[in-house]
Design an enzyme around this catalytic site. Structure first.
Site, PDB file in Angstrom:
ATOM      1  N   ASP A 102       0.851  -1.187   0.000  1.00  0.00           N
ATOM      2  CA  ASP A 102       0.000   0.000   0.000  1.00  0.00           C
ATOM      3  C   ASP A 102       0.891   1.242   0.000  1.00  0.00           C
ATOM      4  OD1 ASP A 102       0.923   0.281   2.599  1.00  0.00           O
ATOM      5  OD2 ASP A 102      -0.953  -0.315   3.533  1.00  0.00           O
ATOM      6  N   SER A 103       0.290   2.400  -0.174  1.00  0.00           N
ATOM      7  CA  SER A 103       1.087   3.618  -0.343  1.00  0.00           C
ATOM      8  C   SER A 103       1.479   4.270   0.973  1.00  0.00           C
ATOM      9  CB  SER A 103       0.306   4.634  -1.178  1.00  0.00           C
ATOM     10  OG  SER A 103      -0.799   5.140  -0.436  1.00  0.00           O
ATOM     11  N   GLY A 104       0.845   3.849   2.072  1.00  0.00           N
ATOM     12  CA  GLY A 104       1.109   4.458   3.369  1.00  0.00           C
ATOM     13  C   GLY A 104       0.146   5.561   3.735  1.00  0.00           C
ATOM     14  N   GLY A 105      -0.645   6.022   2.785  1.00  0.00           N
ATOM     15  CA  GLY A 105      -1.540   7.146   3.035  1.00  0.00           C
ATOM     16  C   GLY A 105      -2.562   6.887   4.122  1.00  0.00           C
ATOM     17  N   TYR A 106      -3.153   5.699   4.116  1.00  0.00           N
ATOM     18  CA  TYR A 106      -4.193   5.382   5.100  1.00  0.00           C
ATOM     19  C   TYR A 106      -3.604   5.318   6.510  1.00  0.00           C
ATOM     20  CZ  TYR A 106      -7.781   2.783   7.624  1.00  0.00           C
ATOM     21  OH  TYR A 106      -8.711   2.380   8.556  1.00  0.00           O
ATOM     22  N   ASP A 156      -2.353   8.349  -2.076  1.00  0.00           N
ATOM     23  CA  ASP A 156      -3.621   9.077  -2.096  1.00  0.00           C
ATOM     24  C   ASP A 156      -3.948   9.633  -0.723  1.00  0.00           C
ATOM     25  OD1 ASP A 156      -4.139   6.627  -0.863  1.00  0.00           O
ATOM     26  OD2 ASP A 156      -6.183   6.513  -1.608  1.00  0.00           O
ATOM     27  N   GLN A 203     -11.278   7.610  -5.632  1.00  0.00           N
ATOM     28  CA  GLN A 203     -11.826   8.218  -4.422  1.00  0.00           C
ATOM     29  C   GLN A 203     -13.137   8.927  -4.769  1.00  0.00           C
ATOM     30  OE1 GLN A 203     -10.968   7.699  -1.398  1.00  0.00           O
ATOM     31  NE2 GLN A 203      -8.859   6.944  -1.472  1.00  0.00           N
ATOM     32  N   GLY A 230     -11.410   4.440  -0.009  1.00  0.00           N
ATOM     33  CA  GLY A 230     -12.354   5.222   0.774  1.00  0.00           C
ATOM     34  C   GLY A 230     -13.574   4.474   1.255  1.00  0.00           C
ATOM     35  N   ASP A 280      -7.919  -7.407   0.399  1.00  0.00           N
ATOM     36  CA  ASP A 280      -6.989  -7.629   1.511  1.00  0.00           C
ATOM     37  C   ASP A 280      -7.700  -7.221   2.787  1.00  0.00           C
ATOM     38  OD1 ASP A 280      -5.638  -5.020   2.967  1.00  0.00           O
ATOM     39  OD2 ASP A 280      -6.442  -4.538   0.985  1.00  0.00           O
ATOM     40  N   CYS A 318     -13.277 -28.067   6.246  1.00  0.00           N
ATOM     41  CA  CYS A 318     -12.046 -27.345   5.905  1.00  0.00           C
ATOM     42  C   CYS A 318     -10.917 -28.326   5.619  1.00  0.00           C
ATOM     43  CB  CYS A 318     -11.659 -26.415   7.052  1.00  0.00           C
ATOM     44  SG  CYS A 318     -10.138 -25.503   6.757  1.00  0.00           S
ATOM     45  N   CYS A 320      -7.665 -27.502   5.657  1.00  0.00           N
ATOM     46  CA  CYS A 320      -6.373 -27.008   6.140  1.00  0.00           C
ATOM     47  C   CYS A 320      -5.712 -28.006   7.082  1.00  0.00           C
ATOM     48  CB  CYS A 320      -6.528 -25.646   6.818  1.00  0.00           C
ATOM     49  SG  CYS A 320      -7.110 -25.674   8.530  1.00  0.00           S
ATOM     50  N   CYS A 323      -7.244 -28.257  10.658  1.00  0.00           N
ATOM     51  CA  CYS A 323      -8.491 -29.019  10.808  1.00  0.00           C
ATOM     52  C   CYS A 323      -8.294 -30.518  10.591  1.00  0.00           C
ATOM     53  CB  CYS A 323      -9.552 -28.471   9.858  1.00  0.00           C
ATOM     54  SG  CYS A 323     -10.200 -26.859  10.400  1.00  0.00           S
ATOM     55  N   HIS A 349      -5.712 -21.518  10.078  1.00  0.00           N
ATOM     56  CA  HIS A 349      -7.052 -21.953   9.661  1.00  0.00           C
ATOM     57  C   HIS A 349      -7.807 -20.821   8.975  1.00  0.00           C
ATOM     58  CE1 HIS A 349     -11.168 -23.323   9.612  1.00  0.00           C
ATOM     59  NE2 HIS A 349     -11.482 -22.189  10.222  1.00  0.00           N
TER      60      HIS A 349
END
Length: 386
Positions: A102-106, A156, A203, A230, A280, A318, A320, A323, A349
């Site tokens: 990510d860009s770091g903005g958030y 952003d 945005q 956003g 994500d 499941c 995995c 499980c 899991h």
């Protein structure tokens, strides 16, 4: 795990192909030099160069094709220049497949104190030690280059929610100016431009006219993929879906659509119905460490006393490794006792459950039965609470 350098393969820098559609839902593949990403895709979050509580090979074994790294956290600790000096993020953490950063903005807006925004960028104090930093479109793209990111996000401004139309408009317009600066910074580095991809971020808060202006501006600049930014900021699922209904069709159809920070399993199913290809979220890892396991019959709190003698797996369907081997009773004991293994098993899991959900989504779109899958999924997932 040996790093696969971006130059070693015959795969393209970035290529997105759609194999099947049902309504607005799509399934396909993104090909990159470090590997193929099956879409719709869920990206586990590796905030500080680790998906918390899991080794990289465990993350891969769950079915994850790509993970996410956080520019903000990594620039503060251990530092982007240090990671570059040590061979890049892939080599540093032992993950040889694609990484989106990510860009770091958030994070700048949500985690740091005393932020000051200007046209140049954002100055802020680190949440770790109070040191002062500046993050601009150019610096964000530089950091993502130093990390060796495969999918780079434009820098952003995260519009607060709720926002008035005028506040949302001015924030969106600044983000579009920053998107152009991000594009120029990305293109100025030959190695980055030849080996990585750059995504723009739409945005405009919850306002249709602003979302359209943003989509038009991004398409004019040109990106490899387009994120819907956003959202998942407190507006609730109904409002998020309402905004997605009009926002996603505005984006170029032949490029991946990425919904940032989402979400719960039912959020993902609903967003795929609206044309989203990538997701994500920290939810499966964070909630796993806190005792919440995701199952096809809805989430369960494994700390609950009713699981203390339950010898069944977290989810009977499941596949995995957790499980196949351990019971709810054992994991209940580990989580109640604060044992590290409890966090490891719950996280593995949950990430595996999310990857199995994505596989079922992909298969059902391919076979033309996604709408039925979505209906059946929701009926069962919420049955306990109905």
């Amino acid at each position: 795990m040996v790093e696969a350098t971006a130059q070693e393969t015959d795969r393209p820098r970035f290529s997105f192909s759609i194999a099947a559609r049902e309504g607005k839902a799509r399934t396909g593949t993104i090909e990159m030099k470090r590997g193929v990403i099956r879409t719709p895709a869920f990206m586990p979050v590796g905030t500080a160069a680790t998906v918390k509580a899991l080794k990289p090979e465990t993350v891969r074994a769950t079915g994850a094709d790509i993970i996410l790294g956080n520019t903000y956290h990594l620039m503060l600790r251990p530092g982007a220049e240090r990671i570059a000096k040590l061979g890049g993020l892939h080599s540093f953490m032992g993950w040889d497949r694609p990484i989106l950063t990510d860009s770091g903005g958030y994070q700048v807006m949500s985690l740091s104190s005393l932020t000051k925004q200007s046209e140049e960028g954002v100055t802020f104090k680190s949440h770790l030690d109070g040191s002062r930093h500046m993050l601009s479109p150019e610096r964000s793209i530089e950091i993502q280059h130093l990390l060796g990111s495969d999918i780079v996000m434009a820098f952003d401004e995260c519009t607060p929610y709720p926002a008035t139309p005028s506040r949302a408009a001015s924030s969106m317009e600044r983000s579009m100016r920053w998107a152009k600066r991000s594009r120029d910074a990305f293109d100025s580095r030959k190695e980055q431009a030849e080996n990585a991809a750059l995504f723009g971020i739409q945005q405009g808060s919850v306002f249709e006219n602003l979302r359209q202006q943003s989509a038009d501006a991004l398409a004019e600049i040109g990106f490899d993929g387009y994120a819907v930014g956003g959202l998942a900021v407190g507006e609730g699922q109904d409002e998020m879906f309402r905004v997605l209904d009009f926002s996603v069709p505005m984006l170029p159809d032949d490029k991946p659509h990425y919904l940032m920070g989402v979400g719960k399993p039912d959020d993902i199913v609903g967003a795929v119905e609206r044309g989203i290809d990538m997701f994500d979220c920290v939810l499966p890892t964070r909630s796993g460490r806190n005792g919440q396991a995701f199952t096809w019959d809805g989430p369960i709190n494994i700390r609950n006393a009713r699981f203390s003698e339950d010898l069944t797996p977290l989810d009977s369907e499941c596949h995995c490794a957790v499980c196949q081997k351990w019971s709810r009773a054992y994991i209940h004991h580990l989580i109640r006792a604060g044992e590290i293994l409890g966090a490891m098993l719950m996280t593995e899991h949950n990430i595996a459950f999310y990857q199995q959900l994505m596989q079922k989504i992909r298969d059902s779109i391919s076979e033309g039965r996604f709408s039925q899958f979505a209906q059946d999924f929701r009926a069962r997932y919420f049955a306990r609470n109905s």
